[in-house]
Design an enzyme around this catalytic site. Sequence first.
Site, PDB file in Angstrom:
ATOM      1  N   ARG A 119       0.820  -1.234   0.000  1.00 19.23           N
ATOM      2  CA  ARG A 119       0.000   0.000   0.000  1.00 19.23           C
ATOM      3  C   ARG A 119       0.848   1.277   0.000  1.00 19.23           C
ATOM      4  O   ARG A 119       0.391   2.340   0.410  1.00 19.23           O
ATOM      5  CB  ARG A 119      -0.964   0.032   1.179  1.00 19.23           C
ATOM      6  CG  ARG A 119      -1.965  -1.095   1.139  1.00 19.23           C
ATOM      7  CD  ARG A 119      -3.209  -0.776   1.936  1.00 19.23           C
ATOM      8  NE  ARG A 119      -4.064  -1.942   1.936  1.00 19.23           N
ATOM      9  CZ  ARG A 119      -3.982  -2.916   2.843  1.00 19.23           C
ATOM     10  NH1 ARG A 119      -3.111  -2.835   3.820  1.00 19.23           N
ATOM     11  NH2 ARG A 119      -4.793  -3.933   2.763  1.00 19.23           N
ATOM     12  N   LYS A 141       2.698  11.574 -11.169  1.00 19.15           N
ATOM     13  CA  LYS A 141       1.821  10.712 -11.982  1.00 19.15           C
ATOM     14  C   LYS A 141       2.568   9.417 -12.247  1.00 19.15           C
ATOM     15  O   LYS A 141       3.678   9.434 -12.788  1.00 19.15           O
ATOM     16  CB  LYS A 141       1.473  11.391 -13.313  1.00 19.15           C
ATOM     17  CG  LYS A 141       0.362  12.389 -13.183  1.00 19.15           C
ATOM     18  CD  LYS A 141      -0.141  12.815 -14.551  1.00 19.15           C
ATOM     19  CE  LYS A 141      -1.254  13.834 -14.426  1.00 19.15           C
ATOM     20  NZ  LYS A 141      -1.686  14.372 -15.721  1.00 19.15           N
ATOM     21  N   GLU A 183       8.656  18.694 -25.124  1.00 19.96           N
ATOM     22  CA  GLU A 183       8.041  19.081 -23.844  1.00 19.96           C
ATOM     23  C   GLU A 183       8.597  20.423 -23.366  1.00 19.96           C
ATOM     24  O   GLU A 183       7.889  21.215 -22.747  1.00 19.96           O
ATOM     25  CB  GLU A 183       8.268  17.996 -22.779  1.00 19.96           C
ATOM     26  CG  GLU A 183       7.689  16.629 -23.120  1.00 19.96           C
ATOM     27  CD  GLU A 183       6.160  16.525 -22.967  1.00 19.96           C
ATOM     28  OE1 GLU A 183       5.517  17.500 -22.540  1.00 19.96           O
ATOM     29  OE2 GLU A 183       5.615  15.449 -23.299  1.00 19.96           O
ATOM     30  N   LYS A 223       6.695  23.292 -13.890  1.00 24.67           N
ATOM     31  CA  LYS A 223       5.943  22.079 -13.532  1.00 24.67           C
ATOM     32  C   LYS A 223       5.662  22.045 -12.029  1.00 24.67           C
ATOM     33  O   LYS A 223       4.555  21.716 -11.604  1.00 24.67           O
ATOM     34  CB  LYS A 223       6.709  20.828 -13.964  1.00 24.67           C
ATOM     35  CG  LYS A 223       6.005  19.563 -13.554  1.00 24.67           C
ATOM     36  CD  LYS A 223       5.668  18.648 -14.660  1.00 24.67           C
ATOM     37  CE  LYS A 223       4.689  17.563 -14.206  1.00 24.67           C
ATOM     38  NZ  LYS A 223       4.700  16.395 -15.048  1.00 24.67           N
ATOM     39  N   GLU A 233      -5.071  17.322 -10.744  1.00 29.36           N
ATOM     40  CA  GLU A 233      -5.735  17.750 -11.978  1.00 29.36           C
ATOM     41  C   GLU A 233      -7.255  17.794 -11.811  1.00 29.36           C
ATOM     42  O   GLU A 233      -8.004  17.280 -12.640  1.00 29.36           O
ATOM     43  CB  GLU A 233      -5.349  16.773 -13.104  1.00 29.36           C
ATOM     44  CG  GLU A 233      -5.332  17.429 -14.472  1.00 29.36           C
ATOM     45  CD  GLU A 233      -4.689  16.535 -15.523  1.00 29.36           C
ATOM     46  OE1 GLU A 233      -3.556  16.056 -15.294  1.00 29.36           O
ATOM     47  OE2 GLU A 233      -5.311  16.338 -16.565  1.00 29.36           O
ATOM     48  N   ARG A 240      -3.563  21.786 -13.772  1.00 29.54           N
ATOM     49  CA  ARG A 240      -2.578  20.824 -14.271  1.00 29.54           C
ATOM     50  C   ARG A 240      -2.892  20.361 -15.696  1.00 29.54           C
ATOM     51  O   ARG A 240      -1.995  19.960 -16.435  1.00 29.54           O
ATOM     52  CB  ARG A 240      -2.513  19.631 -13.306  1.00 29.54           C
ATOM     53  CG  ARG A 240      -1.405  18.678 -13.655  1.00 29.54           C
ATOM     54  CD  ARG A 240      -1.081  17.724 -12.528  1.00 29.54           C
ATOM     55  NE  ARG A 240      -0.006  16.856 -12.938  1.00 29.54           N
ATOM     56  CZ  ARG A 240       0.704  16.079 -12.137  1.00 29.54           C
ATOM     57  NH1 ARG A 240       0.439  16.063 -10.854  1.00 29.54           N
ATOM     58  NH2 ARG A 240       1.674  15.318 -12.602  1.00 29.54           N
ATOM     59  N   ASN A 244      -1.062  19.490 -20.628  1.00 34.26           N
ATOM     60  CA  ASN A 244      -1.381  18.589 -21.738  1.00 34.26           C
ATOM     61  C   ASN A 244      -1.534  19.334 -23.063  1.00 34.26           C
ATOM     62  O   ASN A 244      -2.138  18.797 -24.000  1.00 34.26           O
ATOM     63  CB  ASN A 244      -2.662  17.812 -21.424  1.00 34.26           C
ATOM     64  CG  ASN A 244      -2.413  16.866 -20.274  1.00 34.26           C
ATOM     65  OD1 ASN A 244      -1.411  16.167 -20.251  1.00 34.26           O
ATOM     66  ND2 ASN A 244      -3.294  16.885 -19.291  1.00 34.26           N
ATOM     67  N   HIS A 247      -1.301  17.384 -26.217  1.00 31.88           N
ATOM     68  CA  HIS A 247      -1.288  15.957 -25.886  1.00 31.88           C
ATOM     69  C   HIS A 247      -2.539  15.199 -26.313  1.00 31.88           C
ATOM     70  O   HIS A 247      -2.474  13.992 -26.508  1.00 31.88           O
ATOM     71  CB  HIS A 247      -1.040  15.760 -24.385  1.00 31.88           C
ATOM     72  CG  HIS A 247       0.402  15.932 -24.001  1.00 31.88           C
ATOM     73  ND1 HIS A 247       1.109  17.084 -24.253  1.00 31.88           N
ATOM     74  CD2 HIS A 247       1.285  15.076 -23.407  1.00 31.88           C
ATOM     75  CE1 HIS A 247       2.345  16.944 -23.812  1.00 31.88           C
ATOM     76  NE2 HIS A 247       2.481  15.734 -23.308  1.00 31.88           N
ATOM     77  N   HIS A 251      -1.626  11.877 -28.123  1.00 35.03           N
ATOM     78  CA  HIS A 251      -2.014  10.536 -27.674  1.00 35.03           C
ATOM     79  C   HIS A 251      -2.755   9.802 -28.778  1.00 35.03           C
ATOM     80  O   HIS A 251      -2.593   8.593 -28.961  1.00 35.03           O
ATOM     81  CB  HIS A 251      -2.864  10.613 -26.406  1.00 35.03           C
ATOM     82  CG  HIS A 251      -2.060  10.979 -25.186  1.00 35.03           C
ATOM     83  ND1 HIS A 251      -2.595  11.505 -24.053  1.00 35.03           N
ATOM     84  CD2 HIS A 251      -0.721  10.880 -24.950  1.00 35.03           C
ATOM     85  CE1 HIS A 251      -1.643  11.724 -23.157  1.00 35.03           C
ATOM     86  NE2 HIS A 251      -0.500  11.362 -23.685  1.00 35.03           N
ATOM     87  N   HIS A 264       6.965   9.661 -28.037  1.00 37.68           N
ATOM     88  CA  HIS A 264       5.942  10.531 -27.440  1.00 37.68           C
ATOM     89  C   HIS A 264       6.205  12.004 -27.786  1.00 37.68           C
ATOM     90  O   HIS A 264       5.296  12.716 -28.225  1.00 37.68           O
ATOM     91  CB  HIS A 264       5.918  10.319 -25.924  1.00 37.68           C
ATOM     92  CG  HIS A 264       4.995  11.236 -25.209  1.00 37.68           C
ATOM     93  ND1 HIS A 264       3.627  11.212 -25.389  1.00 37.68           N
ATOM     94  CD2 HIS A 264       5.232  12.236 -24.322  1.00 37.68           C
ATOM     95  CE1 HIS A 264       3.070  12.158 -24.651  1.00 37.68           C
ATOM     96  NE2 HIS A 264       4.025  12.786 -23.996  1.00 37.68           N
TER      97      HIS A 264
HETATM   98  N1  GLY Z   1       2.718  15.238 -17.960  1.00 40.10           N
HETATM   99  C1  GLY Z   1       1.570  15.910 -17.530  1.00 40.10           C
HETATM  100  C2  GLY Z   1       1.435  15.965 -16.038  1.00 40.10           C
HETATM  101  O1  GLY Z   1       2.334  15.578 -15.323  1.00 40.10           O
HETATM  102  O2  GLY Z   1       0.418  16.392 -15.556  1.00 40.10           O
END
Ligand code: GLY
Length: 362
Positions: A119, A141, A183, A223, A233, A240, A244, A247, A251, A264
């Site tokens: 956990r 993430k 990026e 960031k 997000e 957040r 994207n 993106h 994607h 990517h």
């Molecule tokens: N790569 C997008 C984020 O970390 O929210």
Amino acid sequence: MTAPLTVALADRSYPIHFNESATALKAEVSQLRAAKRSIRVISDARVLHAHPSYLAQAGFHDNEILSLPSGEPTKSVEFFSQALSFLASQAANRDCALFAFGGGVIGDLAGYVAASYLRGIDFYQIPTTLLSMVDSSVGGKTGINLPEGKNLVGAFWQPKAVYIDAALLQTLPPREFAAGMAEVIKYGMLADAKLLSNLEALDGLDASSEELPAVIRRCCEIKAQVVADDEKETAASGGRALLNLGHTFAHAIENVAGYGTYLHGEAVAIGLKLATQLSVHLEQIPAGDVAHVQRIIEQFKLPTQIDEPLKVVDLMAAMQRDKKNRSGHLRFVTMTHLGTAVTTDGIGAELIENLWREAGAE
Ligand code: GLY
């Protein structure tokens, strides 16, 4: 010596170390050993081959390291299970500290392993690609892909620290370095017009450029701020999700072309141009910005057009499946200036289809 940055998340705040990060990493490993904590590392074959003594110099032992195959297919349920067994078979307990030494694939997988095992155990990021230094190693993430789509399983699990050593980029293949630049350009477009003009003024950038550490740090600053403001997000707009930019398009390209056809960052580069065109269509920025953005992207040896036979109908279907959509509506990040982004809902499918055709889809 460059001071560490802090990702400010109350009791889960953590440092991002730069320049002196190898020293900071060594100190962390010796502290963990002094506290009799067990240590494990997840890495991949390419990274360990490219940096054969980096981990040993930082104080890690060979038998603590799990080497997985490099590449996107490793971010799967199968390798997630293998990594969990690596911990369980050696009876790693709750005080285990798990380090990711690699790019985004290894960081995302190892982070999800850390979030899940018993956990949740402590997790540390040592990113080795430009993309993971400026993006995926910061912000918590974590996750893996399913055959149905990218990043469909995962958790928010913040690292305890991130160690960024730009010297590790010396061995990064040029195509991957360029992909990371997508990026970097993205940060300029969504949050920092000055960064964008600084990038434009450079005659390209590579792993030995003296400007690189400052560029990486600036991206991490952006960031860290965005993540501190909207960690999970959940902001109704902006937040957040702005990270994207490009993106939703990217994607879809990756999904339809097959993962690995475009890196990517390459798909993001095409997506950045499309997001710029979309912003022009919405009359948020002047038409001339498209050529401007295209020039910057091309300056860093990245594509702006699709050169694979991708079908508009498939790209649209992939966009509908994107987990970032809310209540069945397509959601895009667009710009109101170069350097300022917003989230935009309710965009008609026909406009997006036309943009796909302009980008080279059939
Ligand atoms: N790569 C997008 C984020 O970390 O929210």
